[in-house]
Write a protein that holds these residues in place. Structure first.
Motif, PDB file in Angstrom:
ATOM      1  N   LEU A 275      -0.154  -3.590 -12.710  1.00 55.18           N
ATOM      2  CA  LEU A 275       0.761  -2.837 -11.851  1.00 55.18           C
ATOM      3  C   LEU A 275       1.950  -2.303 -12.648  1.00 55.18           C
ATOM      4  N   CYS A 276       2.540  -3.149 -13.477  1.00 48.29           N
ATOM      5  CA  CYS A 276       3.681  -2.693 -14.278  1.00 48.29           C
ATOM      6  C   CYS A 276       3.280  -1.540 -15.188  1.00 48.29           C
ATOM      7  N   ALA A 277       2.112  -1.657 -15.824  1.00 51.18           N
ATOM      8  CA  ALA A 277       1.629  -0.585 -16.697  1.00 51.18           C
ATOM      9  C   ALA A 277       1.314   0.671 -15.895  1.00 51.18           C
ATOM     10  N   THR A 278       0.778   0.497 -14.692  1.00 47.66           N
ATOM     11  CA  THR A 278       0.434   1.641 -13.838  1.00 47.66           C
ATOM     12  C   THR A 278       1.677   2.385 -13.390  1.00 47.66           C
ATOM     13  N   ILE A 279       2.707   1.649 -13.020  1.00 51.57           N
ATOM     14  CA  ILE A 279       3.958   2.275 -12.583  1.00 51.57           C
ATOM     15  C   ILE A 279       4.552   3.115 -13.711  1.00 51.57           C
ATOM     16  N   ALA A 280       4.547   2.538 -14.919  1.00 49.88           N
ATOM     17  CA  ALA A 280       5.076   3.286 -16.072  1.00 49.88           C
ATOM     18  C   ALA A 280       4.236   4.524 -16.364  1.00 49.88           C
ATOM     19  N   ALA A 281       2.921   4.388 -16.274  1.00 44.62           N
ATOM     20  CA  ALA A 281       2.034   5.525 -16.568  1.00 44.62           C
ATOM     21  C   ALA A 281       2.155   6.612 -15.513  1.00 44.62           C
ATOM     22  N   LEU A 282       2.268   6.208 -14.242  1.00 44.95           N
ATOM     23  CA  LEU A 282       2.442   7.200 -13.176  1.00 44.95           C
ATOM     24  C   LEU A 282       3.772   7.924 -13.318  1.00 44.95           C
ATOM     25  N   ARG A 283       4.779   7.205 -13.785  1.00 42.36           N
ATOM     26  CA  ARG A 283       6.086   7.846 -13.971  1.00 42.36           C
ATOM     27  C   ARG A 283       5.985   8.950 -15.028  1.00 42.36           C
ATOM     28  N   SER A 284       5.153   8.724 -16.047  1.00 47.19           N
ATOM     29  CA  SER A 284       4.979   9.732 -17.090  1.00 47.19           C
ATOM     30  C   SER A 284       4.141  10.906 -16.607  1.00 47.19           C
ATOM     31  N   ARG A 285       3.151  10.613 -15.778  1.00 44.66           N
ATOM     32  CA  ARG A 285       2.243  11.674 -15.348  1.00 44.66           C
ATOM     33  C   ARG A 285       2.763  12.410 -14.117  1.00 44.66           C
ATOM     34  N   ALA A 286       3.302  11.671 -13.145  1.00 43.78           N
ATOM     35  CA  ALA A 286       3.737  12.286 -11.873  1.00 43.78           C
ATOM     36  C   ALA A 286       5.026  11.614 -11.436  1.00 43.78           C
ATOM     37  N   ASN A 287       6.109  11.964 -12.108  1.00 42.89           N
ATOM     38  CA  ASN A 287       7.376  11.280 -11.879  1.00 42.89           C
ATOM     39  C   ASN A 287       7.891  11.460 -10.455  1.00 42.89           C
ATOM     40  N   GLU A 288       7.435  12.547  -9.795  1.00 42.18           N
ATOM     41  CA  GLU A 288       7.913  12.810  -8.435  1.00 42.18           C
ATOM     42  C   GLU A 288       7.200  11.947  -7.391  1.00 42.18           C
ATOM     43  N   LEU A 289       6.167  11.215  -7.807  1.00 40.57           N
ATOM     44  CA  LEU A 289       5.371  10.420  -6.866  1.00 40.57           C
ATOM     45  C   LEU A 289       6.051   9.073  -6.614  1.00 40.57           C
ATOM     46  N   PRO A 290       6.513   8.809  -5.393  1.00 35.18           N
ATOM     47  CA  PRO A 290       7.140   7.520  -5.110  1.00 35.18           C
ATOM     48  C   PRO A 290       6.105   6.390  -5.167  1.00 35.18           C
ATOM     49  N   VAL A 291       6.488   5.283  -5.776  1.00 35.00           N
ATOM     50  CA  VAL A 291       5.610   4.120  -5.897  1.00 35.00           C
ATOM     51  C   VAL A 291       6.368   2.893  -5.428  1.00 35.00           C
ATOM     52  N   ALA A 292       5.711   2.079  -4.609  1.00 35.14           N
ATOM     53  CA  ALA A 292       6.312   0.833  -4.138  1.00 35.14           C
ATOM     54  C   ALA A 292       5.237  -0.249  -4.114  1.00 35.14           C
ATOM     55  N   VAL A 293       5.694  -1.495  -4.065  1.00 39.39           N
ATOM     56  CA  VAL A 293       4.771  -2.626  -4.170  1.00 39.39           C
ATOM     57  C   VAL A 293       5.159  -3.698  -3.161  1.00 39.39           C
ATOM     58  N   ILE A 294       4.146  -4.249  -2.483  1.00 36.06           N
ATOM     59  CA  ILE A 294       4.300  -5.477  -1.707  1.00 36.06           C
ATOM     60  C   ILE A 294       3.593  -6.576  -2.474  1.00 36.06           C
ATOM     61  N   GLU A 295       4.320  -7.624  -2.804  1.00 33.05           N
ATOM     62  CA  GLU A 295       3.790  -8.728  -3.609  1.00 33.05           C
ATOM     63  C   GLU A 295       3.483  -9.922  -2.717  1.00 33.05           C
ATOM     64  N   GLY A 296       2.279 -10.469  -2.847  1.00 32.92           N
ATOM     65  CA  GLY A 296       1.900 -11.646  -2.079  1.00 32.92           C
ATOM     66  C   GLY A 296       1.645 -12.846  -2.980  1.00 32.92           C
ATOM     67  N   ASP A 297       2.326 -13.943  -2.717  1.00 33.67           N
ATOM     68  CA  ASP A 297       2.099 -15.221  -3.404  1.00 33.67           C
ATOM     69  C   ASP A 297       2.441 -16.341  -2.429  1.00 33.67           C
ATOM     70  N   GLN A 298       1.996 -17.541  -2.751  1.00 36.48           N
ATOM     71  CA  GLN A 298       2.371 -18.670  -1.901  1.00 36.48           C
ATOM     72  C   GLN A 298       3.854 -19.003  -2.067  1.00 36.48           C
ATOM     73  N   GLN A 299       4.349 -18.930  -3.287  1.00 32.64           N
ATOM     74  CA  GLN A 299       5.751 -19.242  -3.552  1.00 32.64           C
ATOM     75  C   GLN A 299       6.260 -18.386  -4.708  1.00 32.64           C
ATOM     76  N   THR A 300       7.572 -18.361  -4.871  1.00 26.62           N
ATOM     77  CA  THR A 300       8.341 -17.680  -5.927  1.00 26.62           C
ATOM     78  C   THR A 300       8.389 -16.161  -5.711  1.00 26.62           C
ATOM     79  N   SER A 301       9.341 -15.545  -6.401  1.00 27.65           N
ATOM     80  CA  SER A 301       9.447 -14.080  -6.404  1.00 27.65           C
ATOM     81  C   SER A 301       9.237 -13.550  -7.814  1.00 27.65           C
ATOM     82  N   PHE A 302       8.536 -14.316  -8.661  1.00 27.88           N
ATOM     83  CA  PHE A 302       8.348 -13.919 -10.056  1.00 27.88           C
ATOM     84  C   PHE A 302       7.749 -12.520 -10.181  1.00 27.88           C
ATOM     85  N   ASP A 303       6.664 -12.274  -9.431  1.00 21.95           N
ATOM     86  CA  ASP A 303       5.962 -10.994  -9.576  1.00 21.95           C
ATOM     87  C   ASP A 303       6.793  -9.834  -9.043  1.00 21.95           C
TER      88      ASP A 303
END
Length: 345
Positions: free
Chosen positions: A128-156
């Motif tokens: 995901l991190c690599a994809t966000i960076a690559a999309l920013r280079s290819r289509a910077n105008e495209l908004p990208v957001a993420v919902i992260e699911g885990d049992q615990q922590t906010s690391f991701d």
């Protein structure tokens, strides 16, 4: 399966008035004796109910036991096959109602929502991190957001936010998957400006689990199953529901192939034995190999997202990526992987 075992706390196994199993329990209740005083004491006893194991298939030669042979395709202690089916139908029907609302919300925004599923450690967040960076280079105008699911922590979620993309963490507690209601509750927090980020891409990174998330519709356009080459090529056969539900399989960490005994062709054949229509891409989020084909897939899918019509109803007109283009991209990625293997030999 979590629709009936209660891990999502949506339908406790004890709901209703049916009892299908033997269980010890205690009753504390007052008794009145001749000496005219009351006190409480406990009686422990067992209520024994018949429980048939006719949903278990046993191999006569090896003794192997298959608990998915009954009509419910799952075994839960104390719950009959009929009741398991009823619970699953009730829980999933409610989830699908929320999924429909999510789908309408995505359509209002003209947004592509992708449900990323995998086992723990497959490299979803790194991808995901690599994809966000690559999309920013290819289509910077495209908004990208993420919902992260885990049992615990906010690391991701913290890793995603560090890229500059908006992210909301959903911690499920004892739950082993995201459900549509959770995603729906996260959307207004992720998009406080309602339709301000229209036309973007929403990645939903599900809890690391190749079993339960297969069952739950989040309103997404497609499930994308990510399989690391470090996990073994037999995963599609071991976890068929997930690969059967996915539209795309991403083979990740291909840079490690020279160091592993992973048969790419066999893995793809196993996946297509389960799901003949599944698309396959090979890439390495670390080295960047194959990322262009992944971005092509995302952009093609984004070009066919559902749109909300003037009457306010969402009309699902999602077009799959061009099969020929996707196949060419997959073949190019496979060829690049073979060249890397040849160079390492």
């Amino acid at each position: 399966m979590c629709a009936v075992c209660g891990c999502a706390n949506t339908a406790p196994a004890s709901a209703g008035h049916e009892h299908d199993h033997p269980h010890p329990h205690e009753h504390a209740h007052p008794h009145k004796h001749k000496h005219e005083h009351q006190h409480e004491h406990q009686h422990e006893h067992q209520q024994v109910h018949a429980h048939h194991a006719d949903h278990v298939a046993v191999d006569a030669d090896s003794g192997d036991m298959h608990y998915g042979a009954g009509p419910a395709r799952v075994s839960v202690p104390g719950i009959s096959q009929a009741r398991a089916i009823r619970l699953e139908q009730n829980v999933l029907a409610e989830n699908n109602r929320h999924a429909s609302c999510n789908r309408h919300s995505f359509a209002e925004r003209g947004m592509l929502a992708l449900n990323l599923v995998s086992s723990p450690g497959s490299g979803k967040t790194t991808l995901l991190c690599a994809t966000i960076a690559a999309l920013r280079s290819r289509a910077n105008e495209l908004p990208v957001a993420v919902i992260e699911g885990d049992q615990q922590t906010s690391f991701d979620a913290d890793r995603i936010r560090a890229t500059g993309a908006a992210a909301i963490q959903i911690n499920t507690g004892k739950g082993c998957h995201l459900d549509a209601q959770m995603v729906g509750a996260a959307l207004p927090r992720l998009y406080p400006g309602a339709i301000a980020d229209a036309g973007g891409v929403l990645f939903i990174e599900n809890v690391g689990n190749l079993v339960c998330p297969a069952l739950w519709d989040l309103g997404e356009a497609a499930k994308v199953v990510i399989l690391s080459v470090t996990e073994g090529e037999d995963k599609p056969l071991k976890y068929p529901d997930m690969f059967g539900a996915a539209r795309l399989m991403v083979l990740n960490k291909t840079d490690l192939l020279p160091h592993l005994q992973f048969d790419v062709a066999r893995c793809i054949a196993y996946a297509r034995r389960i799901n003949p229509h599944i698309e396959v891409l090979q890439l390495s989020a670390t080295s960047g190999a194959g990322m262009d084909a992944w971005l092509d897939w995302i952009m093609a899918a984004h070009g066919g997202v559902p749109q909300a019509s003037a009457d306010g109803n969402a009309h699902s007109i999602l077009r799959a990526p061009d099969p020929l283009a996707a196949r060419i991209a997959a073949l190019e990625a496979e060829l690049a992987a073979l060249k890397r293997q040849g160079g390492a030999a």
